[in-house]
Write a protein that holds these residues in place. Structure first.
Motif, PDB file in Angstrom:
ATOM      1  N   SER A 107      -4.729   7.890 -11.617  1.00  0.00           N
ATOM      2  CA  SER A 107      -3.283   7.711 -11.520  1.00  0.00           C
ATOM      3  C   SER A 107      -2.722   7.020 -12.756  1.00  0.00           C
ATOM      4  CB  SER A 107      -2.943   6.896 -10.266  1.00  0.00           C
ATOM      5  OG  SER A 107      -1.557   6.648 -10.178  1.00  0.00           O
ATOM      6  N   LEU A 108      -3.413   6.002 -13.240  1.00  0.00           N
ATOM      7  CA  LEU A 108      -2.972   5.291 -14.439  1.00  0.00           C
ATOM      8  C   LEU A 108      -2.954   6.217 -15.646  1.00  0.00           C
ATOM      9  CD1 LEU A 108      -4.925   2.016 -13.743  1.00  0.00           C
ATOM     10  CD2 LEU A 108      -2.478   2.065 -14.291  1.00  0.00           C
ATOM     11  N   ASN A 109      -3.986   7.042 -15.784  1.00  0.00           N
ATOM     12  CA  ASN A 109      -4.038   7.991 -16.905  1.00  0.00           C
ATOM     13  C   ASN A 109      -2.850   8.945 -16.870  1.00  0.00           C
ATOM     14  OD1 ASN A 109      -6.389   7.012 -18.088  1.00  0.00           O
ATOM     15  ND2 ASN A 109      -7.723   8.423 -16.977  1.00  0.00           N
ATOM     16  N   ARG A 110      -2.572   9.489 -15.703  1.00  0.00           N
ATOM     17  CA  ARG A 110      -1.475  10.451 -15.575  1.00  0.00           C
ATOM     18  C   ARG A 110      -0.124   9.784 -15.818  1.00  0.00           C
ATOM     19  NH1 ARG A 110      -3.550  15.123 -13.304  1.00  0.00           N
ATOM     20  NH2 ARG A 110      -5.584  14.873 -12.287  1.00  0.00           N
ATOM     21  N   THR A 111       0.037   8.602 -15.267  1.00  0.00           N
ATOM     22  CA  THR A 111       1.315   7.898 -15.381  1.00  0.00           C
ATOM     23  C   THR A 111       1.618   7.512 -16.826  1.00  0.00           C
ATOM     24  OG1 THR A 111       1.106   7.026 -13.127  1.00  0.00           O
ATOM     25  CG2 THR A 111       2.620   5.883 -14.615  1.00  0.00           C
ATOM     26  N   TRP A 112       0.633   6.930 -17.510  1.00  0.00           N
ATOM     27  CA  TRP A 112       0.883   6.477 -18.874  1.00  0.00           C
ATOM     28  C   TRP A 112       0.940   7.636 -19.864  1.00  0.00           C
ATOM     29  CZ3 TRP A 112       3.161   2.280 -20.111  1.00  0.00           C
ATOM     30  CH2 TRP A 112       3.066   1.164 -19.292  1.00  0.00           C
ATOM     31  N   ALA A 113       0.191   8.707 -19.622  1.00  0.00           N
ATOM     32  CA  ALA A 113       0.283   9.887 -20.485  1.00  0.00           C
ATOM     33  C   ALA A 113       1.695  10.458 -20.421  1.00  0.00           C
ATOM     34  CB  ALA A 113      -0.740  10.941 -20.059  1.00  0.00           C
ATOM     35  N   GLN A 114       2.259  10.497 -19.232  1.00  0.00           N
ATOM     36  CA  GLN A 114       3.621  11.004 -19.071  1.00  0.00           C
ATOM     37  C   GLN A 114       4.634  10.075 -19.718  1.00  0.00           C
ATOM     38  OE1 GLN A 114       5.072  11.237 -14.992  1.00  0.00           O
ATOM     39  NE2 GLN A 114       6.356  12.992 -15.506  1.00  0.00           N
ATOM     40  N   ALA A 115       4.420   8.766 -19.569  1.00  0.00           N
ATOM     41  CA  ALA A 115       5.338   7.796 -20.168  1.00  0.00           C
ATOM     42  C   ALA A 115       5.355   7.927 -21.688  1.00  0.00           C
ATOM     43  CB  ALA A 115       4.945   6.376 -19.759  1.00  0.00           C
ATOM     44  N   PHE A 116       4.192   8.054 -22.299  1.00  0.00           N
ATOM     45  CA  PHE A 116       4.115   8.237 -23.748  1.00  0.00           C
ATOM     46  C   PHE A 116       4.791   9.542 -24.158  1.00  0.00           C
ATOM     47  CE2 PHE A 116       1.401   4.691 -23.717  1.00  0.00           C
ATOM     48  CZ  PHE A 116       1.047   4.334 -25.012  1.00  0.00           C
ATOM     49  N   GLN A 117       4.577  10.600 -23.382  1.00  0.00           N
ATOM     50  CA  GLN A 117       5.154  11.901 -23.695  1.00  0.00           C
ATOM     51  C   GLN A 117       6.667  11.844 -23.639  1.00  0.00           C
ATOM     52  OE1 GLN A 117       3.021  14.513 -24.500  1.00  0.00           O
ATOM     53  NE2 GLN A 117       4.850  15.570 -25.221  1.00  0.00           N
ATOM     54  N   GLN A 118       7.207  11.192 -22.633  1.00  0.00           N
ATOM     55  CA  GLN A 118       8.650  11.093 -22.461  1.00  0.00           C
ATOM     56  C   GLN A 118       9.314  10.344 -23.601  1.00  0.00           C
ATOM     57  OE1 GLN A 118       8.843   9.283 -18.565  1.00  0.00           O
ATOM     58  NE2 GLN A 118       8.906  11.245 -17.498  1.00  0.00           N
ATOM     59  N   TRP A 148       3.353   0.772 -13.758  1.00  0.00           N
ATOM     60  CA  TRP A 148       2.564   1.847 -13.144  1.00  0.00           C
ATOM     61  C   TRP A 148       2.910   1.993 -11.664  1.00  0.00           C
ATOM     62  CZ3 TRP A 148      -1.426   0.563  -9.499  1.00  0.00           C
ATOM     63  CH2 TRP A 148      -2.047   1.691  -8.951  1.00  0.00           C
ATOM     64  N   ALA A 149       2.947   0.868 -10.956  1.00  0.00           N
ATOM     65  CA  ALA A 149       3.269   0.923  -9.534  1.00  0.00           C
ATOM     66  C   ALA A 149       4.702   1.406  -9.318  1.00  0.00           C
ATOM     67  CB  ALA A 149       3.066  -0.449  -8.903  1.00  0.00           C
ATOM     68  N   GLY A 150       5.612   0.931 -10.163  1.00  0.00           N
ATOM     69  CA  GLY A 150       7.005   1.322 -10.026  1.00  0.00           C
ATOM     70  C   GLY A 150       7.232   2.802 -10.241  1.00  0.00           C
ATOM     71  N   LYS A 151       6.480   3.384 -11.151  1.00  0.00           N
ATOM     72  CA  LYS A 151       6.604   4.818 -11.416  1.00  0.00           C
ATOM     73  C   LYS A 151       5.944   5.655 -10.307  1.00  0.00           C
ATOM     74  CE  LYS A 151       6.970   4.569 -16.485  1.00  0.00           C
ATOM     75  NZ  LYS A 151       8.286   5.219 -16.590  1.00  0.00           N
TER      76      LYS A 151
END
Length: 283
Positions: free
Chosen positions: A89-100, A215-218
């Motif tokens: 979950s952390l990998n997916r969340t932060w990868a998306q955050a960086f992409q955005q 991470w939790a908030g997203k």
């Protein structure tokens, strides 16, 4: 927190050490707390503390080769499965955050070592279960002996799955700081102004708390009743003032007070990682 099952294709997990996942390798909870407090309270190098307390160097030399069977590691215990679910979950969340934010090519997944047997070799030196969870920037790996979670609940009063997720999300926050360059900036500032070293370290830790909240908030749709309270309890339990009982002055704090850590986690829960930037602003 209702995390989706891990996908071995989206995580990098191994298990080093000689005792298997989830075993403390003969280390008592008191030993874990001693070394952890040395780090949390007095700012001691956790690698040095662990070596003094448990002669980790000898244990590490006896450690066998790392197990890289991710499926076997992640299903070896309930704690291991939780950690792998969280890492995915952390990998997916932060990868998306960086992409955005237009920095997708800058993102890089960390590794997770669910080691056992007491000792582990890292690029930062000899690690130990007695240090508690830690992140090594040298090999971009989060190290956890899941036996620490029993200590977290029994001796620090911070139980529940979200409390455990907070721990790994905090260490993941240090990885974010590494790949964004924040960690390097703080280290440089500490070298230039040693008198500010502790205060800068506190900012680093509070920002990692904030990132854990992000991470939790997203993933707020996965949060269950009582999760936030578990996280706040864990953040408060490992505040410098709580752990020292007021015996150490604020100038020597390394992680922040219980109130500061809870506030940083709550700030991150808004889901905006940019809100965490001001915490380490050294301009």
């Amino acid at each position: 927190m209702r995390l989706n099952p891990f996908d071995t294709g989206n995580i990098n997990v191994r298990s080093s050490g000689g005792g298997g996942v989830g075993k403390a390798g003969g280390l008592g909870c008191g030993t874990i707390v001693i070394a952890a407090l040395g780090y949390f309270i007095f700012g001691l190098d956790p690698f040095q503390t662990a070596a003094v307390v448990d002669q980790v160097g000898q244990q590490t030399q006896q450690a066998g080769p790392a197990n890289t069977d991710e499926q076997a590691i992640c299903t070896s215990s309930e704690y291991a499965t939780e950690a792998c679910n969280a890492l995915d979950s952390l990998n997916r969340t932060w990868a998306q955050a960086f992409q955005q934010q237009g920095f997708g090519n800058q993102f890089k997944q960390p590794a997770l070592d669910l080691y056992g047997g007491g000792g582990v070799r890292t690029a930062c030196g000899a690690g130990s279960s007695s240090m508690g969870p830690f992140y090594c920037p040298g090999d971009e790996t989060i190290y956890i002996d899941t036996a620490f979670y029993d200590t977290l609940e029994r001796q620090l009063g911070a139980g529940g799955d979200f409390a455990r997720y907070y721990v790994i999300a905090h260490e993941y926050g240090h990885h974010v700081q590494k790949i964004t360059g924040i960690a390097g900036q703080i280290q440089s500032a500490q070298q230039q102004n040693p008198r500010m070293a502790n205060q800068l370290q506190v900012r680093m830790e509070l920002q990692a708390d904030c990132y854990a909240g992000v991470w939790a908030g997203k993933n707020r749709n996965l949060i269950e009743p009582g999760d936030i309270e578990e996280g706040m309890t864990a953040a408060a339990a490992i505040g410098d003032d709580r752990l020292t009982g007021g015996r150490v002055s604020s100038e020597n704090f390394t992680h922040g007070t219980s109130a500061q850590r809870s506030q940083a986690l709550r700030l991150g829960l808004q889901g905006d990682d940019k809100a965490c930037d001001a915490i380490t602003n050294i301009g």
